[in-house]
Structures are given as C-alpha cells and as structure tokens.
Write a protein that holds these residues in place. Structure first.
Motif, PDB file in Angstrom:
ATOM      1  N   TRP A   1      12.782  -8.790  11.331  1.00 32.43           N
ATOM      2  CA  TRP A   1      11.737  -9.421  10.511  1.00 32.43           C
ATOM      3  C   TRP A   1      10.469  -9.699  11.322  1.00 32.43           C
ATOM      4  O   TRP A   1       9.382  -9.859  10.750  1.00 32.43           O
ATOM      5  N   SER A   2      10.597  -9.779  12.630  1.00 28.46           N
ATOM      6  CA  SER A   2       9.427 -10.090  13.464  1.00 28.46           C
ATOM      7  C   SER A   2       8.518  -8.888  13.671  1.00 28.46           C
ATOM      8  O   SER A   2       7.366  -9.041  14.070  1.00 28.46           O
ATOM      9  N   ILE A   3       9.014  -7.680  13.394  1.00 24.68           N
ATOM     10  CA  ILE A   3       8.207  -6.473  13.580  1.00 24.68           C
ATOM     11  C   ILE A   3       7.186  -6.379  12.450  1.00 24.68           C
ATOM     12  O   ILE A   3       7.531  -6.473  11.270  1.00 24.68           O
ATOM     13  N   LYS A   4       5.946  -6.181  12.781  1.00 21.20           N
ATOM     14  CA  LYS A   4       4.900  -6.048  11.782  1.00 21.20           C
ATOM     15  C   LYS A   4       4.784  -4.596  11.348  1.00 21.20           C
ATOM     16  O   LYS A   4       4.643  -3.689  12.184  1.00 21.20           O
ATOM     17  N   ILE A   5       4.853  -4.366  10.048  1.00 18.28           N
ATOM     18  CA  ILE A   5       4.729  -3.013   9.502  1.00 18.28           C
ATOM     19  C   ILE A   5       3.244  -2.721   9.325  1.00 18.28           C
ATOM     20  O   ILE A   5       2.527  -3.504   8.675  1.00 18.28           O
ATOM     21  N   PRO A   6       2.730  -1.640   9.887  1.00 17.13           N
ATOM     22  CA  PRO A   6       1.290  -1.328   9.729  1.00 17.13           C
ATOM     23  C   PRO A   6       0.945  -1.005   8.283  1.00 17.13           C
ATOM     24  O   PRO A   6       1.733  -0.385   7.558  1.00 17.13           O
ATOM     25  N   ASP A   7      -0.229  -1.431   7.852  1.00 21.33           N
ATOM     26  CA  ASP A   7      -0.685  -1.187   6.477  1.00 21.33           C
ATOM     27  C   ASP A   7      -1.032   0.280   6.289  1.00 21.33           C
ATOM     28  O   ASP A   7      -1.631   0.917   7.170  1.00 21.33           O
ATOM     29  N   PHE A   8      -0.668   0.783   5.097  1.00 22.79           N
ATOM     30  CA  PHE A   8      -1.014   2.169   4.743  1.00 22.79           C
ATOM     31  C   PHE A   8      -2.352   2.121   4.013  1.00 22.79           C
ATOM     32  O   PHE A   8      -2.453   1.595   2.902  1.00 22.79           O
ATOM     33  N   LYS A   9      -3.389   2.662   4.642  1.00 20.41           N
ATOM     34  CA  LYS A   9      -4.746   2.563   4.118  1.00 20.41           C
ATOM     35  C   LYS A   9      -5.191   3.886   3.517  1.00 20.41           C
ATOM     36  O   LYS A   9      -4.576   4.927   3.729  1.00 20.41           O
ATOM     37  N   LYS A  10      -6.301   3.790   2.781  1.00 21.02           N
ATOM     38  CA  LYS A  10      -6.866   4.985   2.154  1.00 21.02           C
ATOM     39  C   LYS A  10      -7.406   5.917   3.238  1.00 21.02           C
ATOM     40  O   LYS A  10      -8.173   5.490   4.111  1.00 21.02           O
ATOM     41  N   GLY A  11      -6.980   7.162   3.197  1.00 19.53           N
ATOM     42  CA  GLY A  11      -7.381   8.133   4.210  1.00 19.53           C
ATOM     43  C   GLY A  11      -6.278   8.457   5.194  1.00 19.53           C
ATOM     44  O   GLY A  11      -6.398   9.411   5.967  1.00 19.53           O
ATOM     45  N   ASP A  12      -5.183   7.688   5.178  1.00 21.59           N
ATOM     46  CA  ASP A  12      -4.059   7.992   6.076  1.00 21.59           C
ATOM     47  C   ASP A  12      -3.339   9.263   5.649  1.00 21.59           C
ATOM     48  O   ASP A  12      -2.780   9.974   6.486  1.00 21.59           O
ATOM     49  N   MET A  13      -3.326   9.552   4.346  1.00 24.01           N
ATOM     50  CA  MET A  13      -2.721  10.793   3.861  1.00 24.01           C
ATOM     51  C   MET A  13      -3.813  11.865   3.836  1.00 24.01           C
ATOM     52  O   MET A  13      -4.797  11.751   3.085  1.00 24.01           O
ATOM     53  N   LYS A  14      -3.654  12.884   4.634  1.00 24.27           N
ATOM     54  CA  LYS A  14      -4.724  13.866   4.845  1.00 24.27           C
ATOM     55  C   LYS A  14      -4.883  14.827   3.675  1.00 24.27           C
ATOM     56  O   LYS A  14      -5.979  15.278   3.379  1.00 24.27           O
ATOM     57  N   SER A  15      -3.794  15.191   2.999  1.00 24.64           N
ATOM     58  CA  SER A  15      -3.868  16.137   1.885  1.00 24.64           C
ATOM     59  C   SER A  15      -3.358  15.471   0.609  1.00 24.64           C
ATOM     60  O   SER A  15      -2.625  14.488   0.656  1.00 24.64           O
ATOM     61  N   HIS A  16      -3.746  16.024  -0.523  1.00 24.95           N
ATOM     62  CA  HIS A  16      -3.313  15.469  -1.807  1.00 24.95           C
ATOM     63  C   HIS A  16      -1.878  15.898  -2.128  1.00 24.95           C
ATOM     64  O   HIS A  16      -1.331  16.811  -1.493  1.00 24.95           O
ATOM     65  N   LEU A  17      -1.291  15.279  -3.124  1.00 30.16           N
ATOM     66  CA  LEU A  17       0.085  15.596  -3.535  1.00 30.16           C
ATOM     67  C   LEU A  17       0.129  16.951  -4.218  1.00 30.16           C
ATOM     68  O   LEU A  17      -0.762  17.298  -5.006  1.00 30.16           O
ATOM     69  N   LEU A  18       1.175  17.717  -3.935  1.00 38.60           N
ATOM     70  CA  LEU A  18       1.296  19.075  -4.484  1.00 38.60           C
ATOM     71  C   LEU A  18       1.825  19.067  -5.916  1.00 38.60           C
ATOM     72  O   LEU A  18       1.425  19.884  -6.740  1.00 38.60           O
ATOM     73  N   GLU A  19       2.732  18.154  -6.237  1.00 41.08           N
ATOM     74  CA  GLU A  19       3.339  18.093  -7.568  1.00 41.08           C
ATOM     75  C   GLU A  19       3.051  16.742  -8.223  1.00 41.08           C
ATOM     76  O   GLU A  19       2.870  15.729  -7.536  1.00 41.08           O
ATOM     77  N   GLU A  20       3.038  16.748  -9.536  1.00 38.49           N
ATOM     78  CA  GLU A  20       2.823  15.503 -10.287  1.00 38.49           C
ATOM     79  C   GLU A  20       4.158  14.812 -10.529  1.00 38.49           C
ATOM     80  O   GLU A  20       5.115  15.436 -10.992  1.00 38.49           O
ATOM     81  N   SER A  21       4.225  13.521 -10.177  1.00 38.15           N
ATOM     82  CA  SER A  21       5.414  12.701 -10.454  1.00 38.15           C
ATOM     83  C   SER A  21       5.066  11.710 -11.562  1.00 38.15           C
ATOM     84  O   SER A  21       3.974  11.129 -11.555  1.00 38.15           O
TER      85      SER A  21
END
Length: 338
Positions: free
Chosen positions: A20-40
C-alpha cells in the motif's frame, strides 16, 4: 521533492512488505502513443423507475466521458445505456470505468458518486446479500441492522472508511479507496452473518486510531482489536419432576361409563325425555316446512302468465294440396247412390 523527481523514482524490485505504501504513477494524456485498433463497447439495461433520473443527468455524464474519449449512448425505447471507445480514447482502461459508471447508475447510485470511479485510486464493489440468508424475515432484520436507525450505521461506516455506501434491495453498492472498499465488504458480510455492527464499528475506530499513530503504524494490531466469538446458547427448559405414586399390587379401578355417570347424577331420564320431545317436534317442523313451500308455489302460480295459443295461417283457396283418397271415396258414393 518535486513532481519530476517523484516520476523518476524507480519501483522496487522483488517482494515488498507493504504494497500500500508504493505510489502508482498517474496515467496522463499522451502516455499512450497510438490510438486503439478495435472498438470496445458495453451496454446495460436499466429499470423503468430510473429512466427519469438518467435522462436528466445524461448530458453531464456524456460530457465527463468525452473528456476521456468515450462515447455514451442512451436508448430510452429499449431502456439501455451503451459506452464505447473512439479513436480519441487516450486511456485504454477508461472503457472499464465507464462500464462501472453505467452499472452503478442503474443500481440507484447518484451521478456525483458514480463518476468518482474515473479517478485513480478509487474503485467500487457491488455486494450481493440476497443469497446469504434463506429466511426472508431474518434477511430483512439484518439488512435493517446494517442500515441502522435513520441510517446512522451507514453514516458511521462512511466516515470511518471514506467510502460511499448504498443499500438497495438485495445488493450493497460502495465506492471509495481500495482499503476502504475492502473494509466495507468485510463489514457487510459479517453483519449479514449475525455479528452486530456496533462491534465492527468499534474495531474500525481502533484501526483508524492505530493507523494515525506513527509508532504503532507498522506493528501487529491483533492484540488491540477485540475478539468476538459467536455463541449459540441453547436455553434448556427446567425438567418438571413428577411425584411417584405409591406402589399397590391391586389393578386400578375401572373407569365409569357415561351411562353410569348420568344415572348417578340423575340426568339420564331427564335427557331421555328431552330426546323424545325433540323426536316429536322434528316431523311437525318438517310438515310445516312442506306446507309453507306448497303455499308459496300456489301463490307463485298466480303470477305466471298463461301460454298464448299459437294460430296457424289458413291455407289459401285453390291450393294444389288435394286429398286424392277422399276424392275417390266421394266419387264411389255418388255412383252407388246414382
């Protein structure tokens, strides 16, 4: 320590004592370099009584999901909600969170609480309490015990766990941090398993105090927490001691017959006279009833209308229906007399 230095801190490798003491880094806009290939996409039906509220709050939900690149559709004819990814979706896990939002909305959770699921470090849980108890009356009592008088138990649970809790029908929905949601799940299951909420709230208060103390923060808390044992005490009824009768070698006296009792009390002959009088009255009463019924029938006949005679239409003269035999007899008579 600045934000850049925090981002550069490497995650520890190998086993960790306190995850619980480990800090999870925030996922920010721009971290995903390419768009999704399929629609969910996910679709969910909602009950009829929630239609008005969902219709009012849908523009707010649509605007919130558009910021994460999620498309939301509302079909009032079918009574369904649908969320789907688009090319502008920058968080691949956002579709799962959007699915959770529409699930919570259909379970009577307000929009301001259900939208919190989009935040990092916030989760939800829907606890099914319907199958925990078979007896319906017992289930209703324990569910009421979980809510408390005027919702005091739920309010205390929310303050101790920093979670939102809603009891609806046979389910309990909760939204909050991961630790708090785990505590709420334990609280609900223990309450439905016949542990009083007062004891559970007491242990939560002790845990909160120990967590705020830096000296005892990393110690074992088991010695501070109260231990409850479920006791099923069976109350035994006191045995009634029967006094033993003195032993006699002679058999018990025979019980008196009904005939003998009536003779001894002098009721036998009196009852017999009454029976004979009742027998005499019965035929007289039956005769009176029969006479009364006959009189009713006679009086009723006077009100019955007589049957009207049915008249047949007279045959027109010159009809073709001629009795040939009668005509032959007439001709023979005339010949004889002639």
């Amino acid at each position: 320590m600045s934000d850049k230095e925090e981002d550069n801190v490497e995650a520890p490798k190998g086993p960790v004592e306190n995850a619980w003491s480990i800090k999870i880094p925030d996922f920010k806009k721009g971290d995903m370099k390419s768009h999704l290939l399929e629609e969910s996409s996910f679709s969910l039906l909602f009950p009829k009584y929630r239609e008005k509220y969902i219709k009012e709050c849908w523009p707010l939900l649509d605007k919130t999901l558009k910021d994460h690149g999620i498309k939301a559709e509302l079909d009032l004819i079918k009574g369904s909600m649908k969320v789907a990814t688009t090319r502008s979706t920058w968080d691949p896990y956002a579709i799962i969170k959007a699915r959770d939002i529409i699930k919570l909305l259909s379970r009577s959770v307000p929009i301001e609480h259900s939208v919190r699921v989009l935040q990092d470090g916030i989760t939800h849980e829907i606890i099914k309490i319907g199958g925990m108890i078979r007896n319906k009356e017992r289930f209703v009592k324990r569910r009421q015990r979980l809510i408390g008088s005027n919702g005091t138990t739920l309010k205390a649970l929310e303050l101790l766990t920093d979670c939102y809790v809603l009891v609806q029908g046979q389910t309990v929905a909760t939204i909050g941090p991961y630790k708090g949601v785990l505590e709420v799940v334990r609280f609900v299951t223990d309450t439905m398993n016949n542990i009083h909420p007062v004891y559970l709230l007491k242990s939560l208060m002790i845990k909160k105090q120990l967590a705020s103390n830096p000296d005892k923060k990393n110690e074992d808390w088991s010695r501070f927490l109260p231990k409850f044992k479920s006791k099923n005490v069976q109350r035994k009824k006191p045995k009634v001691k029967k006094d033993k009768k003195p032993y006699t070698p002679f058999p018990p006296e025979p019980q008196e017959r009904k005939f003998d009792k009536e003779l001894a009390e002098g009721k036998y002959f009196v009852d017999q006279e009454e029976r004979n009088a009742a027998k005499r009255k019965r035929p007289n009463e039956e005769k009176k009833k029969a006479v009364a019924e006959k009189q009713k029938e006679r009086r009723a006949k006077a009100f019955v209308p007589p049957e009207e005679p049915q008249y047949k239409a007279a045959k027109a003269k010159g009809s073709n229906d001629v009795d040939v035999d009668a005509l032959k007899k007439k001709v023979k008579k005339r010949k004889v007399h002639g």
